[in-house]
Structures are given as structure tokens and as C-alpha cells.
Write a protein that holds these residues in place. Structure first.
Motif, PDB file in Angstrom:
ATOM      1  N   ASN A  68      58.734  42.350 -33.570  1.00 59.75           N
ATOM      2  CA  ASN A  68      59.099  43.047 -34.798  1.00 59.75           C
ATOM      3  C   ASN A  68      59.491  44.483 -34.483  1.00 59.75           C
ATOM      4  O   ASN A  68      59.146  45.021 -33.439  1.00 59.75           O
ATOM      5  N   GLN A 148      49.680  38.019 -44.717  1.00 60.16           N
ATOM      6  CA  GLN A 148      50.141  39.196 -43.979  1.00 60.16           C
ATOM      7  C   GLN A 148      50.913  38.784 -42.727  1.00 60.16           C
ATOM      8  O   GLN A 148      51.932  39.386 -42.384  1.00 60.16           O
ATOM      9  N   ASN A 152      54.721  39.768 -41.929  1.00 58.07           N
ATOM     10  CA  ASN A 152      55.055  40.518 -40.715  1.00 58.07           C
ATOM     11  C   ASN A 152      56.107  39.809 -39.865  1.00 58.07           C
ATOM     12  O   ASN A 152      56.966  40.451 -39.257  1.00 58.07           O
ATOM     13  N   ASN A 157      58.750  44.272 -46.585  1.00 53.14           N
ATOM     14  CA  ASN A 157      57.676  44.773 -47.434  1.00 53.14           C
ATOM     15  C   ASN A 157      58.124  45.045 -48.874  1.00 53.14           C
ATOM     16  O   ASN A 157      57.458  45.783 -49.600  1.00 53.14           O
ATOM     17  N   TYR A 187      47.925  36.872 -35.559  1.00 49.80           N
ATOM     18  CA  TYR A 187      47.796  38.071 -36.386  1.00 49.80           C
ATOM     19  C   TYR A 187      47.354  39.277 -35.548  1.00 49.80           C
ATOM     20  O   TYR A 187      47.951  40.348 -35.606  1.00 49.80           O
ATOM     21  N   VAL A 191      50.114  42.283 -35.553  1.00 55.18           N
ATOM     22  CA  VAL A 191      50.028  43.222 -36.676  1.00 55.18           C
ATOM     23  C   VAL A 191      50.300  44.641 -36.187  1.00 55.18           C
ATOM     24  O   VAL A 191      50.009  45.000 -35.049  1.00 55.18           O
ATOM     25  N   TYR A 192      50.880  45.459 -37.088  1.00 53.14           N
ATOM     26  CA  TYR A 192      51.274  46.825 -36.727  1.00 53.14           C
ATOM     27  C   TYR A 192      50.116  47.790 -36.982  1.00 53.14           C
ATOM     28  O   TYR A 192      49.522  47.809 -38.062  1.00 53.14           O
ATOM     29  N   TYR A 198      52.135  47.444 -31.698  1.00 50.52           N
ATOM     30  CA  TYR A 198      51.991  46.130 -32.324  1.00 50.52           C
ATOM     31  C   TYR A 198      50.947  45.348 -31.550  1.00 50.52           C
ATOM     32  O   TYR A 198      51.077  45.136 -30.348  1.00 50.52           O
TER      33      TYR A 198
END
Length: 736
Positions: A68, A148, A152, A157, A187, A191-192, A198
Motif C-alpha cells: 500500500n 479494517q 487497507n 478511506n 492485519y 496496517v499503517y 506499514y
């Protein structure tokens, strides 16, 4: 023949009437039937959508390899790479490699029912709606970890019902295709967490300097707390905010039973050691200011890009060193340096970006002190003063306000040049009152000051708060001969293949003041460095600049230019407390000199153009000089209409701007018809046209050099004019 007669049978029971169903009952039954049908249809549709989505989902290995975020390479003006921003991925950790405390912390704070729902949590949704109803606004989200993850990987968003519906379908599909452990593994690795990191391994290495396999309870709590708002809770941006959020996570973990309350209470997050970032201290202030501009310069894109900037690495390094070496202990410092076309050559927003990323060069608003006198003297020069005009340095009171000089000393009769060089507050007050405080504010606006400006008498001493980049821009406009300068930091943006997506185009600046005004103020600024308060800024070549110090030594400024480079320096405390010994002529001026010696070292020496070439209308004999430029004069008639030269024919009555003619009150400013050679004007007309008042006029103020000790400011809205030349000592126009 016998006649057969039949008998009709009747019911022997009591008669009964059919019961009619009420309309209400039928409506409810119909509603239930249709509701059940629609629910069944919706369920079938949802099942079909989830089944179809599940079949289209990539397999686990493909999701592991997807990334991402947008990679951005920022380059200096010489093409060298300043910094690479965007996604940073650490080592992928399998589910069994992830510390249990990290898994427990994330589930506790983000989705405590993670093991019990099927991707969407109805109980969580109901709880969120109830909180929304009680609080009057959305305070608690209902997105599960699976939702979430879906957002992602596959979505953006955007806060729309359509995106939320797709998110739910994807979450249900993910839960059908993958196990809970696989979903949690995906996840935690994707996730950021802010700062371009990340996944937990990238976050752990960034914030704590070690792999995620070594995370402690406190570190896991801090990382888990970042997901809600990475920019707000980042340890590198706000340590206290990250600690407070981490304590919330510890409390939630204790409530969920994954740690005891004593373990939560015994975890001291203030003792968690943060890793020191390298190589960002002098550049990130600039990138934080420049890169958000990409949203306006480029269409939305996620492809990797290269941003070519105006920053000079050698100058940036010198700027950082100058601020660190000269900022007083406990104080902050900032520096902005502009090329003659507005290109930002160096930008430092503080002494240490890692400890505080607050950009004092572009965001902080502080009082400029005497550096504000630039606008006072610009207004005075434009009104007709010259650097050699005499003035009197003595105590003065304006509308109850009595400014005093540093040391409360007064020099008596001096000239404008000396008054500016030695930053005489009483002279600035007299000049501001003479030309008008509103005129000074207008001049500041003209030169690029964007913050609110007050017009009280004390404004001439710099009581209005300003930004360093705006003040530097104003001085750069003076260096450019009175032409506006627009700071910019991005020259072009390209793809990694070299395709140009944006190219900066130079725009010729607007003329802000006549050339002779720019020459005059440059003369004053040069004198301030050569013999006045800015002597510490000398670098062995011509420098023009001005110091600024606020009351109680809360702020110190120096702004100036040399050889086409304009630099502004500010120093002070973030809490606006006094800094002992801080003044614009000391630490800020020394930092300016240290930086400028490097900045202009490879540039040719440039002499300043300070030759005053006044317009012809200012060189006429005294009687005509009093009238000013005959193309510019105006007066206000008895009806409040602005009267100025115009053209017309017919009656002698004035012609108004909307085309109607007087006499009597008009809807706009009146314009006097031009009939060729007009008859001689009477004295009353000349008095109004030139601003002169009769000798017995009680509102008459003595002119330059004869300022009284008590000065009454003109009434609000009154037309202000320069001091009558008859009260000044005529001097030949020299070459400065």
C-alpha cells in the motif's frame, strides 16, 4: 294428482356474521410479509455477493506480497536524493512469530470480539449507534479488524455508505476464505502505523530500533495505540500523546483480562526508549512544508513519483548548523532563505526535528519587534520622505501611548537614515502617525503579510504576530527592487520513467512600490548593518537587513539580503517566555552571517542600487511640489464625494463614477470634467486638493523634525498626507 311441495331448510343454530379483519391488522400482516420477503431477498443477494467476492479474492500468498501507499523520492536542486518517503515494510512475521502481547494488545483496543464475529460485528454496530445517540456525534467506530484489513488492502478511506457496504461484503468474504489467525497475521503485517511504516516490524524498527519479535508490553501498547490516529499519536511527533494513548491501551488490555491490572499499573511508558532517527533533521521541515502542495499541483495518483525541489543541500546543512550553533540554551530557532525568484534554498523549522517537528519557519506566529519598521519606513518613503530628511528623536505621546527607545535615550535631531539604523522607536511612532497606521498595515499586506494586523499606535513597533516565511518574503521583495516574490519549493514532478507531471512556471512579480522607494529602503537597511543594530550580520560584502527584538527578550529576529539571497532568522521559546540576553542584533544576526557566508560564497559581489531617482513632480519648485503629482490629487467635497481629475463635457457640475452629474450628494465619487485649461483655482480648492490647512487650523501638525511631545492622531477615516514640505529643510537629492 297430488302436488309435491318442497320445504326450504333453515339452520337451527343462531345466526352469525363474518368477522371482518381490521385494516390495521391487515397492514401489519402485509408489512411483515413484505419485510420477510425483502429480508430473504436481501439475504440471498448478500450471500451471492459474498460468495462471488470470496471467489475473486487473491490467495493468501498474493495478499502477503501486495503493498500500500505511494513512494515519493524527493530530490534537491542538484538532482541528489534528499529523502525517500512513502511505504516502509519490515520483515514479514508469521502468526507464530508475532509476540502474543502484540496480538492481545491489538485485539483489545481495535476489536475485542474479533474471535466471536464473522467479519462484521452487529453488537459493535449497536453499541456505536447508542454512543452516537448519547453523545450527539460519532465517538466510537464499529469497524472490525477484518473490515479494517479489507479497507487497507482493497478500498480507500472515503466516508460514504457505498464504501462501507463494500467493506462489509469484503470482510464477510475474507472471513469465509481465511482463518482468524491468517486474517490477524495479514492485519498486523500490513496496517499503517505512521511515518511511512506499514506492519508491526517496520513500526518497531522505526520507533524502537529493534525487530517486532522483541516487543515489550509497553512498546506493544504504544504501537497498538497508533492505529487510531498515526499522525496524532506518533512517538516522533508527540511523545506525551503517544504515552497517554498507550496507557489507554494498557487499561483496555487489563479490562479484557489479557494482562492483570497490576501489570498495567506497573508498565511505565515514560521509560520506553525511542530510536533516534537519522538523516532527517535538516530536510523534513522543508518536505513537511513543500509536499502537501502536491495535492494542488497534481491530479490524484498512486504511482511512484519523483519530486524535484529548490533546496540546496549545502545551504541546508549550513542553515542547520547556524541555528544549532547560535540558538540560546532552551530556545528554538528557525531560518528561511529565498533566491531572488522566490525559490526556497534552505528552510529550518527548529533545532531538532526528531524532538519536535513543529515548523516554526512556516507555522509559528510571533511578534517581529523592530523588524516591522520595514513597513513603517516604506510607507514614509512612499509618502515623500527621503533617507536624509531631518527628524527629532525625543519623547512623544500618541493617543495616550508613549514609546521609548532602548535605554530610554534620545538623540535629538538626526536624519531618517540614522533613526532606522539605530532603530529609534520614537521616530517610528511619529512616522507611523504621520502617514497613518492604516497605511502601514496596508503596506505590510502589500508585501505579503498574511496574518491579522492591528492598527493601534503601538503596531509600528511590531505588535502584530507574523510568520517568518512571510517576513522573509517581504524583505525578498525589497531585494527585488520593490517587486513581489512568491516562495516556492517544487520545480517539477516526474514519474520514475521521467514523464513530467508538473513543471513550475516563473511568474513576473507585481510592482509593489516605485523604484525610488525600494532604493531608499535599501539605503536604510544597508546602514542598519553597516553602522547600526545589525553590525553582527556583516559578511565582508554588501548586506542590507534589519534586527527585531520584542519586549522582555521573548523574540529575536534578523532579516536581510546580499547577492540575490534573502534570509530570515527567528529565535525564541515556544512558550513565549523571556530568553535572557536574546536580541535580534546578537544570536539571530550571527546565525544569519554564519549561513550567508556559505550561501553567497560562490556568487558575485553585488552592490546595492540605492540611487534615489525621484519622479519629476517631486523635483518641482516648492509651490508645485506641495501639490504632489497633478495626476494623483483628489479631495473630498462637502457631500463626502471623492473628487479627482476626469473628463466630460456639458455642465460645470461634477460627473460621478456611475455617469450621473451633480450638484448635490451623488451615489459615488465625483470626477471633475476636464475642459482643457481650467481657470485659476481659489485658495480653498488648493488647500483641499493638496492637503494643506490654513495657518490657524487647530488640526495642523508640525512637519518632519519638529514633532511635538504630544501628538493627536487624525480622526478615523480622515485623509492623511505627508508632512508639508515647507516645514522641512530642502536638501539636494544625493546618490545613495
Amino acid at each position: 294428482m297430488a302436488k309435491n311441495t318442497g320445504r326450504r331448510r333453515t339452520s337451527g343454530g343462531p345466526s352469525s356474521k363474518p368477522t371482518r379483519k381490521s385494516l390495521w391488522f391487515r397492514a401489519i400482516r402485509s408489512l411483515m410479509i413484505w419485510g420477510l420477503a425483502l429480508a430473504l431477498l436481501g439475504g440471498l443477494f448478500l450471500a451471492a455477493a459474498v460468495t462471488f467476492t470470496m471467489r475473486e479474492l487473491p490467495d493468501f500468498s498474493a495478499l502477503k506480497s501486495s503493498q500500500n501507499g505511494q513512494m515519493i523520492v524527493v530530490r534537491a536542486r542538484d538532482g541528489s536524493e534528499l529523502v525517500s518517503l512513502g511505504p516502509s515494510y519490515g520483515k514479514w512475521l508469521g502468526y507464530d512469530q508475532i509476540p502474543q502481547i502484540m496480538k492481545d494488545a491489538m485485539i483489545s483496543v481495535e476489536d475485542r470480539r474479533f474471535r466471536d464475529h464473522y467479519g462484521v460485528d452487529p453488537i459493535g454496530i449497536v453499541r456505536s449507534v447508542m454512543v452516537r445517540y448519547e453523545a450527539g456525534r460519532w465517538k466510537q467506530g464499529a469497524s472490525t479488524i477484518t473490515q479494517q484489513l479489507a479497507r487497507n488492502i482493497f478500498l480507500n478511506n472515503a466516508r460514504t455508505f457505498g464504501r462501507k457496504a463494500r467493506e462489509m461484503v469484503l470482510a464477510l468474504a475474507l472471513e469465509r476464505k481465511f482463518s482468524k489467525d491468517q486474517i490477524l497475521e495479514l492485519y498486523l503485517n500490513k496496517v499503517y502505523f505512521g511515518g511511512g511504516a506499514y506492519g508491526i516490524d517496520a513500526a518497531s524498527r522505526k520507533f524502537f530500533g529493534h525487530p517486532a519479535t522483541e516487543l515489550s508490553t509497553g512498546e506493544a501498547a504504544i504501537i497498538a495505540g497508533l492505529v487510531k490516529a498515526p499522525s496524532n499519536y506518533s512517538p516522533t511527533a508527540d511523545v506525551q500523546a503517544s504515552i497517554a494513548r498507550g496507557n489507554v491501551v494498557l487499561g483496555t488490555m487489563a479490562d479484557n483480562g489479557v494482562i492483570t491490572q497490576s501489570e498495567a499499573d506497573g508498565t511505565d511508558l515514560t521509560k520506553v526508549k525511542l530510536a533516534k532517527e537519522k538523516g532527517q533533521n535538516s530536510v523534513r521541515y522543508f518536505t513537511d512544508w513543500a509536499l502537501p502542495q502536491l495535492d494542488m499541483l497534481l491530479p490524484e495518483t498512486n504511482e511512484p513519483i519523483e519530486v524535484w525541489t529548490t533546496l540546496d543541500p549545502r545551504m541546508q546543512e549550513a542553515a542547520t548548523a547556524a541555528i544549532i550553533a547560535n540558538a540560546p540554551k532552551g530556545a528554538q530557532g528557525a531560518l528561511v532563505s529565498l533566491d531572488n525568484d522566490g525559490a526556497v534554498l534552505a528552510l529550518v523549522g527548529g533545532t531538532d526535528y526528531i524532538n519536535s517537528n513543529y515548523n516554526r519557519a512556516t507555522s509559528a506566529e510571533r511578534q517581529p519587534g523592530s523588524a516591522w519598521k520595514l513597513f513603517v519606513y516604506l510607507a514614509a518613503l512612499e509618502a515623500g520622505y527621503t533617507p536624509s530628511d531631518p527628524v527629532v528623536d525625543e519623547p512623544v505621546t500618541i493617543d495616550g501611548w508613549s514609546p521609548h527607545n532602548s535605554g530610554r535615550k534620545y538623540a535629538g535631531q538626526i536624519d531618517i537614515r540614522s533613526a532606522f539604523a539605530y532603530s529609534k522607536n520614537t521616530i517610528a511612532a511619529q512616522l507611523g502617525n504621520e502617514v497613518g497606521f492604516g497605511t502601514v498595515a496596508s503596506m505590510a499586506r502589500r508585501f505579503g503579510i498574511t496574518t491579522p494586523i492591528n492598527t493601534q499606535p503601538a503596531m509600528v513597533l511590531g505588535t502584530s504576530e507574523v510568520r517568518l516565511i512571510d517576513m522573509t518574503r517581504a524583505f525578498a521583495a525589497v531585494s527585488a527592487g520593490g517587486t513581489s516574490v512568491e516562495p516556492y519549493g517544487i520545480t517539477k514532478v516526474t514519474t520514475t520513467d521521467g514523464e513530467v507531471l508538473y513543471q513550475h512556471k516563473s511568474v513576473r512579480g507585481q510592482v509593489l512600490v516605485p523604484h525610488y522607494v525600494a532604493a531608499g529602503i535599501t539605503d536604510l537597511l544597508q546602514s542598519a548593518v553597516a553602522t547600526g543594530t545589525g553590525r553582527a550580520a556583516q559578511i565582508g560584502r554588501p548586506v542590507a537587513g534589519k534586527t527585531g527584538t520584542t519586549s522582555s527578550n521573548k523574540d529575536g529576529w534578523f532579516l536581510g539580503f546580499s547577492s540575490g539571497v534573502t534570509t530570515g532568522v527567528w529565535m525564541g521559546r515556544d512558550d513565549a517566555k523571556a530568553v535572557p540576553g536574546l536580541s535580534g542584533g546578537h544570536a539571530p544576526a550571527r546565525a544569519f552571517a554564519d549561513f550567508m557566508k556559505v550561501a553567497v560564497a560562490k556568487r558575485p559581489v553585488e552592490e546595492f542600487d540605492t540611487k534615489l531617482q525621484l519622479p519629476e513632480w517631486q523635483l518641482e519648485p516648492d509651490d508645485e511640489y506641495l501639490q504632489g503629482n497633478p495626476d494623483d490629487y483628489y479631495y473630498v467635497d462637502e457631500n463626502g464625494n471623492l473628487v479627482h481629475p476626469g473628463s466630460g463635457s456639458g455642465d460645470d457640475a461634477p460627473i460621478y463614477e456611475d455617469g450621473t452629474m451633480g450638484p448635490g450628494p451623488g451615489p459615488g465619487a465625483a470626477m471633475v470634467p476636464d475642459y482643457g485649461n481650467p481657470p485659476a483655482a481659489n485658495d480653498d480648492f488648493l488647500d483641499r486638493a493638496t492637503g494643506r490647512a490654513p495657518a490657524n487650523d487647530p488640526g495642523l501638525r508640525p512637519g518632519q523634525g519638529l514633532a511635538p511631545k504630544i501628538v493627536t492622531p487624525p480622526a478615523p477615516g480622515a485623509t492623511r498626507t505627508p508632512a508639508p514640505a515647507a516645514t522641512r529643510t530642502p536638501t539636494p537629492v544625493p546618490n545613495y
